[in-house]
Design a protein around this motif. Structure first.
Motif, PDB file in Angstrom:
ATOM      1  N   ASP A   1       0.846  -1.194   0.000  1.00 24.64           N
ATOM      2  CA  ASP A   1       0.000   0.000   0.000  1.00 24.64           C
ATOM      3  C   ASP A   1       0.878   1.240   0.000  1.00 24.64           C
ATOM      4  N   SER A   2       0.583   2.157  -0.952  1.00 25.82           N
ATOM      5  CA  SER A   2       1.340   3.408  -1.029  1.00 25.82           C
ATOM      6  C   SER A   2       0.348   4.560  -1.181  1.00 25.82           C
ATOM      7  N   ASP A   3       0.187   5.352  -0.085  1.00 29.71           N
ATOM      8  CA  ASP A   3      -0.715   6.510  -0.114  1.00 29.71           C
ATOM      9  C   ASP A   3      -2.139   6.128  -0.505  1.00 29.71           C
ATOM     10  N   GLY A   4      -2.610   5.010   0.025  1.00 31.71           N
ATOM     11  CA  GLY A   4      -3.990   4.601  -0.224  1.00 31.71           C
ATOM     12  C   GLY A   4      -4.188   3.820  -1.515  1.00 31.71           C
ATOM     13  N   SER A   5      -3.089   3.549  -2.274  1.00 40.89           N
ATOM     14  CA  SER A   5      -3.199   2.753  -3.509  1.00 40.89           C
ATOM     15  C   SER A   5      -2.258   1.565  -3.407  1.00 40.89           C
ATOM     16  N   TYR A   6      -2.672   0.496  -4.055  1.00 42.79           N
ATOM     17  CA  TYR A   6      -1.801  -0.670  -4.096  1.00 42.79           C
ATOM     18  C   TYR A   6      -0.841  -0.529  -5.272  1.00 42.79           C
ATOM     19  N   VAL A   7       0.447  -0.774  -5.028  1.00 39.93           N
ATOM     20  CA  VAL A   7       1.460  -0.719  -6.083  1.00 39.93           C
ATOM     21  C   VAL A   7       2.312  -1.979  -6.023  1.00 39.93           C
ATOM     22  N   CYS A   8       2.925  -2.304  -7.180  1.00 36.38           N
ATOM     23  CA  CYS A   8       3.813  -3.474  -7.247  1.00 36.38           C
ATOM     24  C   CYS A   8       5.095  -3.042  -7.966  1.00 36.38           C
ATOM     25  N   PRO A   9       6.261  -3.137  -7.323  1.00 38.58           N
ATOM     26  CA  PRO A   9       7.502  -2.708  -7.970  1.00 38.58           C
ATOM     27  C   PRO A   9       7.986  -3.754  -8.993  1.00 38.58           C
ATOM     28  N   ILE A  10       8.407  -3.272 -10.169  1.00 38.78           N
ATOM     29  CA  ILE A  10       8.972  -4.124 -11.229  1.00 38.78           C
ATOM     30  C   ILE A  10      10.437  -3.737 -11.385  1.00 38.78           C
ATOM     31  N   THR A  11      11.331  -4.701 -11.277  1.00 36.05           N
ATOM     32  CA  THR A  11      12.774  -4.444 -11.392  1.00 36.05           C
ATOM     33  C   THR A  11      13.312  -5.102 -12.667  1.00 36.05           C
ATOM     34  N   ILE A  12      14.013  -4.315 -13.480  1.00 35.17           N
ATOM     35  CA  ILE A  12      14.592  -4.805 -14.756  1.00 35.17           C
ATOM     36  C   ILE A  12      16.115  -4.838 -14.615  1.00 35.17           C
ATOM     37  N   ALA A  13      16.730  -6.036 -14.779  1.00 35.07           N
ATOM     38  CA  ALA A  13      18.200  -6.151 -14.795  1.00 35.07           C
ATOM     39  C   ALA A  13      18.712  -5.632 -16.144  1.00 35.07           C
ATOM     40  N   THR A  14      19.707  -4.758 -16.124  1.00 32.19           N
ATOM     41  CA  THR A  14      20.061  -3.981 -17.324  1.00 32.19           C
ATOM     42  C   THR A  14      21.186  -4.572 -18.180  1.00 32.19           C
ATOM     43  N   ASN A  15      21.942  -5.544 -17.661  1.00 33.49           N
ATOM     44  CA  ASN A  15      23.128  -6.021 -18.391  1.00 33.49           C
ATOM     45  C   ASN A  15      22.808  -6.570 -19.777  1.00 33.49           C
ATOM     46  N   ALA A  16      21.735  -7.367 -19.863  1.00 33.99           N
ATOM     47  CA  ALA A  16      21.390  -7.972 -21.159  1.00 33.99           C
ATOM     48  C   ALA A  16      21.060  -6.900 -22.195  1.00 33.99           C
ATOM     49  N   TYR A  17      20.452  -5.786 -21.744  1.00 35.24           N
ATOM     50  CA  TYR A  17      20.103  -4.714 -22.677  1.00 35.24           C
ATOM     51  C   TYR A  17      21.351  -3.970 -23.134  1.00 35.24           C
ATOM     52  N   ALA A  18      22.336  -3.829 -22.244  1.00 39.46           N
ATOM     53  CA  ALA A  18      23.604  -3.198 -22.625  1.00 39.46           C
ATOM     54  C   ALA A  18      24.310  -4.036 -23.685  1.00 39.46           C
ATOM     55  N   GLU A  19      24.267  -5.379 -23.507  1.00 38.78           N
ATOM     56  CA  GLU A  19      24.895  -6.261 -24.495  1.00 38.78           C
ATOM     57  C   GLU A  19      24.197  -6.141 -25.850  1.00 38.78           C
ATOM     58  N   LYS A  20      22.864  -6.132 -25.817  1.00 32.01           N
ATOM     59  CA  LYS A  20      22.097  -6.029 -27.069  1.00 32.01           C
ATOM     60  C   LYS A  20      22.337  -4.677 -27.743  1.00 32.01           C
ATOM     61  N   TYR A  21      22.465  -3.622 -26.933  1.00 30.98           N
ATOM     62  CA  TYR A  21      22.748  -2.289 -27.474  1.00 30.98           C
ATOM     63  C   TYR A  21      24.135  -2.267 -28.127  1.00 30.98           C
ATOM     64  N   SER A  22      25.096  -2.970 -27.507  1.00 33.11           N
ATOM     65  CA  SER A  22      26.449  -3.055 -28.072  1.00 33.11           C
ATOM     66  C   SER A  22      26.420  -3.693 -29.457  1.00 33.11           C
ATOM     67  N   THR A  23      25.621  -4.763 -29.594  1.00 32.00           N
ATOM     68  CA  THR A  23      25.496  -5.435 -30.894  1.00 32.00           C
ATOM     69  C   THR A  23      24.859  -4.509 -31.921  1.00 32.00           C
ATOM     70  N   ALA A  24      23.812  -3.775 -31.482  1.00 30.94           N
ATOM     71  CA  ALA A  24      23.092  -2.897 -32.415  1.00 30.94           C
ATOM     72  C   ALA A  24      23.966  -1.749 -32.906  1.00 30.94           C
ATOM     73  N   THR A  25      24.839  -1.244 -32.034  1.00 32.18           N
ATOM     74  CA  THR A  25      25.665  -0.070 -32.403  1.00 32.18           C
ATOM     75  C   THR A  25      27.069  -0.453 -32.820  1.00 32.18           C
ATOM     76  N   ASN A  26      27.387  -1.780 -32.670  1.00 25.76           N
ATOM     77  CA  ASN A  26      28.734  -2.264 -33.005  1.00 25.76           C
ATOM     78  C   ASN A  26      29.796  -1.583 -32.140  1.00 25.76           C
ATOM     79  N   LYS A  27      29.395  -1.168 -30.915  1.00 29.27           N
ATOM     80  CA  LYS A  27      30.304  -0.563 -29.947  1.00 29.27           C
ATOM     81  C   LYS A  27      30.032  -1.201 -28.585  1.00 29.27           C
ATOM     82  N   THR A  28      31.112  -1.429 -27.830  1.00 27.24           N
ATOM     83  CA  THR A  28      30.957  -2.064 -26.521  1.00 27.24           C
ATOM     84  C   THR A  28      30.393  -1.069 -25.513  1.00 27.24           C
ATOM     85  N   HIS A  29      29.289  -1.469 -24.814  1.00 28.35           N
ATOM     86  CA  HIS A  29      28.659  -0.633 -23.795  1.00 28.35           C
ATOM     87  C   HIS A  29      28.415  -1.449 -22.536  1.00 28.35           C
ATOM     88  N   THR A  30      28.366  -0.744 -21.405  1.00 24.18           N
ATOM     89  CA  THR A  30      27.973  -1.364 -20.140  1.00 24.18           C
ATOM     90  C   THR A  30      26.865  -0.523 -19.514  1.00 24.18           C
TER      91      THR A  30
END
Length: 596
Positions: free
Chosen positions: A108-137
């Motif tokens: 409960d947050s200020d009278g509303s129900y909320v649910c936190p969603i957590t996204i691990a970012t490493n896989a997206y950095a790897e995919k971005y590196s492939t898309a741009t042909n540059k290494t990113h973290t």
């Protein structure tokens, strides 16, 4: 006195009591009631506790409803697209990647129900590196946002409100320029009038440039100097050409692990153009051959020097794209000189001999000595006949297998090319004869093909004589010609192919086509292959190969995280013996392992 003291005491007590704090209460009309006694209230009854009231569609309230905490949102309810951003390379929108998100606990947050969603970012950095042909973290290990319960469903933030996955460029190592062995080895040289010619790379004609960054990719320019190719094209077409441009240039691209060149069809052409040609002047007398062979069938050949005033230099002309000049040699003077050398009277067989000299583009070239026509002479008293021509020989020969059966019948076979050797004409008694030799190997091979059984010739050749009757050559009658005898050759059945000679693997495909059910090439798995017995089909040996599909279905299921089963328990195909080794079907012709 005592009365005054008592009065003073009462007045002091009255003043003291009046200074004490009192509680004031307000009535419904707002007037205060002071100096009321403060009484601590008792705990309220259960019936006195407020309840949650819900409004119906007509506005009436329904009280005393129990409040239920909603369940977490499902994986299919969370946003499927996220923005990945680098300050140097800009944003890229990416789909949600499996196993990168965590659904938190509902609170409960200020009278509303909320649910936190957590996204691990490493896989997206790897995919971005492939898309741009540059290494990113990733700048941060995770991003988190809340989904909100509306009362009936979970609602995610809008795309523009979702947190961005920030990435940063890693310091890159500029790759070394490609080696000479890595650049393309074939180039197309093209003239509008003479068409294309594919040529191999010529040494010392290429320059490997400096590696540089181009639109986020490393490229290396390769420059090819074109003059040497124009010269080679001129030789190939026998026409003078020059390059349209001094160089051609193209880029090789770094993939991250290796240099990649353009496809052959994408490489720039080396364009050449025809130069206006000047017809060369005829060769000088000093340029024509100075020695000739004079031969007689009855006497030894003699090499003679060119005799003055016996040659005529003809007119230069174009012949099949080359300039040639005919040289004619009058033969009589050579026949006379040969007569003196042999002390026998000879006359020339032909009045002249003629040959061509060829223009190379820079000089006149004569035939080699062995290619010049001979000056043939004949004895005056007796004319030795020329050896019979190939078309005057018997039309064919009888081929017979020593094993007589239905499948080994005698066969008449027409004369096969390049099997006959015509000997030298010799005199025996009063007749001229010529020995004819016939190689038997090709006839044995043709006989084997016709009957489907391997045979070998018993003798490497047969021989017979043709006789000159004064006007023409006569061969023996067909019944008098020697037979070509062959024998059956024991055939060796090849051993079945070894496991390491089978295809490296097979294509495994799910009949349900989707992102999570892609076709995969899988290497040969242990204990899945059964090698059959070698059999003969027609003129070929074949071996049946069976592949059990169960292990491949299991491996495919493990890779995609979905249980699959093979539609058929096995696939089969044939390998064929080519006489030296076993040949499997091409990968495009191998059966596919189908799953469901």
């Amino acid at each position: 006195m005592k009365k005054k003291k008592l009065l003073s005491t009462l007045i002091c007590m009255t003043i003291t009591v009046g200074m004490l704090p009192t509680t004031a209460y307000a009535t419904e009309d707002g007037t205060e009631i002071e100096n009321q006694q403060v009484i601590t209230p008792e705990q309220p009854e259960a019936t006195q506790i407020p309840t949650t009231a819900y409004a119906t569609e007509d506005g009436t309230e329904i009280e005393n409803q129990q409040v239920i905490t909603p369940e977490q949102p499902g994986a299919t309810q969370i946003p499927t697209s996220y923005m990945v951003y680098c300050e140097d390379h800009g944003p890229v929108q990416m789909d949600l990647i499996n196993d990168t998100f965590t659904i938190g606990k509902v609170e409960d947050s200020d009278g509303s129900y909320v649910c936190p969603i957590t996204i691990a970012t490493n896989a997206y950095a790897e995919k971005y590196s492939t898309a741009t042909n540059k290494t990113h973290t990733a700048v941060e290990e995770n991003i988190t946002y809340n989904m909100t319960w509306t009362g009936t469903e979970w609602k995610a933030p809008e795309m523009t409100q979702l947190p961005v996955i920030n990435v940063k460029c890693e310091k890159e190592v500029v790759p070394a320029a490609p080696e000479a062995t890595q650049i393309p080895t074939s180039y197309m040289v093209y003239c509008e009038d003479h068409g294309p010619v594919q040529m191999d790379l010529i040494n010392d004609t290429f320059t490997i440039g400096k590696v540089e960054d181009s639109d986020g990719s490393y490229v290396c320019p390769i420059t090819i100097a074109t003059n040497a190719y124009a010269e080679k094209y001129s030789t190939a077409t026998n026409k003078t050409h020059t390059a349209v441009e001094e160089n051609i240039t193209y880029n090789m691209t770094w993939t991250g692990t290796e240099w990649k060149a353009p496809e052959m069809t994408q490489l720039p052409e080396i364009k050449v153009k025809c130069e206006k040609e000047v017809v060369p002047a005829a060769p000088e007398a000093t340029q024509i051959p100075t020695s000739y062979i004079v031969s007689c069938e009855n006497h030894d050949s003699v090499q003679m020097d060119l005799i003055n005033d016996t040659f005529t230099i003809g007119k230069v002309k174009d012949s099949d794209g080359s300039y040639v000049c005919p040289i004619t040699i009058a033969t009589n003077a050579y026949a006379e000189k040969y007569s003196k050398a042999t002390n026998k009277t000879h006359t020339a067989v032909e009045k002249n001999i003629t040959y061509n000299m060829t223009w190379t583009g820079t000089e006149w070239k004569a035939p080699e000595m062995t290619q010049l026509p001979e000056i043939k002479v004949k004895c005056e008293k007796e004319v030795v006949p020329a050896a019979p021509e190939a078309n005057k020989l018997p039309m064919g020969y009888m081929v017979k297998c020593m094993k007589r059966s239905f499948y080994h019948k005698a066969r008449f076979m027409h004369q096969l090319p390049k099997t006959v050797t015509i000997g030298k004409v010799e005199k025996k008694g009063n007749n001229y004869v010529c020995k004819i030799s016939v190689s038997t190997k090709s006839y044995a091979k043709a006989y084997s093909k016709e009957f489907g059984k391997v045979h070998a010739a018993i003798k490497p050749k047969i021989t017979y004589q043709m006789t000159w009757d004064g006007k023409q050559w006569k061969a023996p009658e067909m019944t008098q010609l020697p037979e070509i005898k062959v024998k059956c050759k024991k055939e060796v059945v090849p051993a079945a192919p070894k496991a390491n000679k089978l295809p490296m693997g097979y294509m495994v495909k799910c009949t349900k086509r989707s992102f999570f059910h892609k076709a995969r090439f899988m290497h040969q798995l242990p204990k899945t292959v059964t090698i059959g017995k070698v059999e003969k089909k027609g003129n070929n040996y074949v071996c049946k190969i069976s592949v059990s599909t169960k292990s491949y279905a299991k491996a495919y299921s493990k890779e995609f995280g979905k249980v699959h089963a093979a539609i058929k328990p096995k696939i089969t195909y044939q390998m064929t013996w080519d006489g030296k080794q076993w040949k499997a079907p091409t990968y495009s012709n191998l059966p596919t392992i189908l799953l469901k």
